[in-house]
Design an enzyme around this catalytic site. Structure first.
Site, short mmCIF file in Angstrom:
data_model
loop_
_atom_site.label_atom_id
_atom_site.label_comp_id
_atom_site.label_asym_id
_atom_site.label_seq_id
_atom_site.Cartn_x
_atom_site.Cartn_y
_atom_site.Cartn_z
N ASN A 78 -3.32 11.83 5.24
CA ASN A 78 -4.13 10.62 5.60
C ASN A 78 -3.82 9.40 4.72
O ASN A 78 -4.11 8.35 5.21
CB ASN A 78 -5.60 11.09 5.00
CG ASN A 78 -6.48 10.04 4.58
OD1 ASN A 78 -7.26 9.34 5.66
ND2 ASN A 78 -6.81 9.90 3.27
N TYR A 152 1.90 -2.28 10.26
CA TYR A 152 0.87 -1.33 10.45
C TYR A 152 0.88 -0.71 11.97
O TYR A 152 0.99 0.56 12.05
CB TYR A 152 -0.51 -1.78 9.97
CG TYR A 152 -1.46 -0.77 10.07
CD1 TYR A 152 -1.46 0.11 8.98
CD2 TYR A 152 -2.55 -0.90 11.08
CE1 TYR A 152 -2.64 1.11 8.94
CE2 TYR A 152 -3.47 0.23 10.99
CZ TYR A 152 -3.38 1.17 10.07
OH TYR A 152 -4.48 2.10 9.99
N LYS A 156 1.93 3.24 12.97
CA LYS A 156 0.63 4.30 13.45
C LYS A 156 1.39 4.88 14.77
O LYS A 156 1.26 5.73 15.40
CB LYS A 156 -0.55 3.68 13.68
CG LYS A 156 -1.22 3.34 12.08
CD LYS A 156 -1.21 4.74 11.41
CE LYS A 156 -1.96 4.75 10.02
NZ LYS A 156 -1.97 5.87 9.36
N THR A 185 -13.62 0.38 3.99
CA THR A 185 -13.02 0.90 2.96
C THR A 185 -12.25 -0.37 2.10
O THR A 185 -12.25 -1.33 2.64
CB THR A 185 -12.15 1.95 3.18
OG1 THR A 185 -10.89 1.41 4.02
CG2 THR A 185 -12.71 3.09 3.96
N1 LIG Z 1 -10.54 2.11 7.07
C1 LIG Z 1 -10.04 1.94 8.58
O1 LIG Z 1 -10.82 0.88 9.23
C2 LIG Z 1 -9.18 2.66 9.02
C3 LIG Z 1 -8.90 2.57 10.44
C4 LIG Z 1 -7.94 3.09 11.07
C5 LIG Z 1 -7.23 4.13 10.36
N2 LIG Z 1 -7.19 4.27 8.91
C6 LIG Z 1 -6.34 4.92 8.22
O2 LIG Z 1 -6.92 5.99 7.37
C7 LIG Z 1 -6.29 6.34 6.45
C8 LIG Z 1 -7.07 6.19 5.11
O3 LIG Z 1 -7.51 4.71 5.02
P1 LIG Z 1 -8.62 4.24 4.14
O4 LIG Z 1 -9.46 3.48 4.93
O5 LIG Z 1 -9.38 5.41 3.36
O6 LIG Z 1 -7.95 3.69 2.89
P2 LIG Z 1 -7.99 3.13 1.56
O7 LIG Z 1 -9.43 3.34 1.05
O8 LIG Z 1 -7.02 1.83 1.31
O9 LIG Z 1 -7.40 4.58 0.80
C9 LIG Z 1 -5.91 4.58 1.02
C10 LIG Z 1 -5.78 6.18 0.32
O10 LIG Z 1 -4.40 6.30 0.59
C11 LIG Z 1 -3.69 6.53 -0.84
N3 LIG Z 1 -2.41 6.02 -0.94
C12 LIG Z 1 -1.72 4.99 -0.48
N4 LIG Z 1 -0.22 5.19 -0.63
C13 LIG Z 1 -0.05 6.37 -1.30
C14 LIG Z 1 0.80 7.31 -1.55
N5 LIG Z 1 2.35 6.86 -1.55
N6 LIG Z 1 0.70 8.59 -1.88
C15 LIG Z 1 -0.53 9.20 -1.95
N7 LIG Z 1 -1.60 8.52 -1.55
C16 LIG Z 1 -1.40 7.01 -1.28
C17 LIG Z 1 -4.43 5.55 -1.61
O11 LIG Z 1 -4.35 6.05 -3.08
P3 LIG Z 1 -4.41 5.05 -4.38
O12 LIG Z 1 -5.97 5.07 -4.89
O13 LIG Z 1 -3.64 5.87 -5.36
O14 LIG Z 1 -3.79 3.82 -3.94
C18 LIG Z 1 -5.90 6.00 -1.15
O15 LIG Z 1 -6.33 7.35 -1.74
C19 LIG Z 1 -5.19 5.62 6.34
O16 LIG Z 1 -3.92 6.32 6.95
C20 LIG Z 1 -5.43 4.44 7.30
O17 LIG Z 1 -4.40 3.92 8.06
C21 LIG Z 1 -8.21 3.52 8.51
#
Ligand SMILES: NC(=O)c1ccc[n+]([C@@H]2O[C@H](COP(=O)([O-])OP(=O)(O)OC[C@H]3O[C@@H](n4cnc5c(N)ncnc54)[C@H](OP(=O)(O)O)[C@@H]3O)[C@@H](O)[C@H]2O)c1
Length: 226
Positions: A78, A152, A156, A185
């Site tokens: 994730n 990005y 993906k 988020t």
């Molecule tokens: N939010 C959306 O609209 C959306 C839509 C489509 C897909 N996604 C995908 O969903 C996933 C989660 O997104 P989110 O919205 O929850 O993002 P977020 O709130 O920014 O959280 C990202 C998470 O990834 C962790 N992370 C980043 N780099 C890392 C690394 N090198 N090692 C371990 N952990 C790492 C961060 O940890 P830290 O706290 O340590 O930084 C955090 O826990 C991502 O893959 C994103 O591409 C999100």
């Protein structure tokens, strides 16, 4: 007891999915860069140090899971980063390398390292958290032109093919790609129109699914075209 490791579980979609799955009886290993800062109070959520961009961190996490559980039922890749919102013409190789390191090489690093523990489980599942922005079809037919940036979406799309190749070559592992949808988020400055419940729906369903089919991409609305 089902064990599921979720990378990037410190906040956002990963943390919320961890809580939802724990409430459904799953033993969750919450992969976080700094376990000291997590706020999980659930007994069935175990924070584990895991930086997906660091070989030594991933190797240590494998040892920890092996010592405590001996096998892993579900791995959820994730953790992800967005990169900048620069135009493609203004995006250089350093940024692309950085985003791919977390969003593509990271899942490969973690999957490769945890594969022996997954194979030791009865019904192993691999879940890749991708994005509709990685769908060539949705981009091509004009439905998703709201993110005109380089690193990005490309990362993906590469993650999607990575999942397809695992699905084609690992018949013993059920591989799912999940697309959360635009979810509020830190990732998007909380501009996403979906709630965390909505954004974790496909992920939670994929973790609990033991039947398949393998090698498909889903959002909460159903199948996503590649
Ligand atoms: N939010 C959306 O609209 C959306 C839509 C489509 C897909 N996604 C995908 O969903 C996933 C989660 O997104 P989110 O919205 O929850 O993002 P977020 O709130 O920014 O959280 C990202 C998470 O990834 C962790 N992370 C980043 N780099 C890392 C690394 N090198 N090692 C371990 N952990 C790492 C961060 O940890 P830290 O706290 O340590 O930084 C955090 O826990 C991502 O893959 C994103 O591409 C999100």
């Amino acid at each position: 007891m089902t064990t599921a490791l979720i990378t990037g579980a410190s906040r956002g979609i990963g943390a919320h999915a961890a809580r939802r799955l724990a409430a459904q009886g799953v033993t969750v290993l919450a992969g976080v860069r700094n376990p000291d800062t997590t706020s999980f109070t659930e007994e069935t959520i175990h924070p584990i140090a895991l930086d997906v961009a660091d070989d030594a961190s991933v190797a240590a996490a494998v040892k920890e899971v092996e010592a405590s559980f001996g096998a892993l039922d579900v791995l959820v890749n994730n953790a992800g980063i967005a990169g900048s919102e620069a135009a493609p013409a203004d995006t250089g190789p350093d940024e692309v390398r950085q985003v791919f390191e977390t969003n593509v090489v990271g899942p490969v690093r973690v999957t490769h390292a945890f594969l022996p523990l997954l194979r030791a489980a009865q019904r192993p599942r691999l879940v890749m958290v991708s994005s509709q922005l990685g769908s060539l079809t949705l981009m091509d037919d004009g439905r998703w032109q709201n993110w005109p940036h380089l690193a990005y979406p490309s990362s993906k799309a590469a993650l999607n093919m990575t999942a397809v190749m695992y699905a084609k070559t690992l018949p013993e592992v059920l591989v799912s790609v999940v697309n959360p949808g635009f979810t509020a988020t830190d990732f998007n400055g909380h501009r996403g129109h979906q709630t965390l419940d909505e954004g974790t729906e496909a992920l939670v369903a994929a973790v609990l699914d033991t039947a398949g089919p393998s090698g498909r991409s889903f959002s909460r609305e159903g199948v996503t075209p590649w």
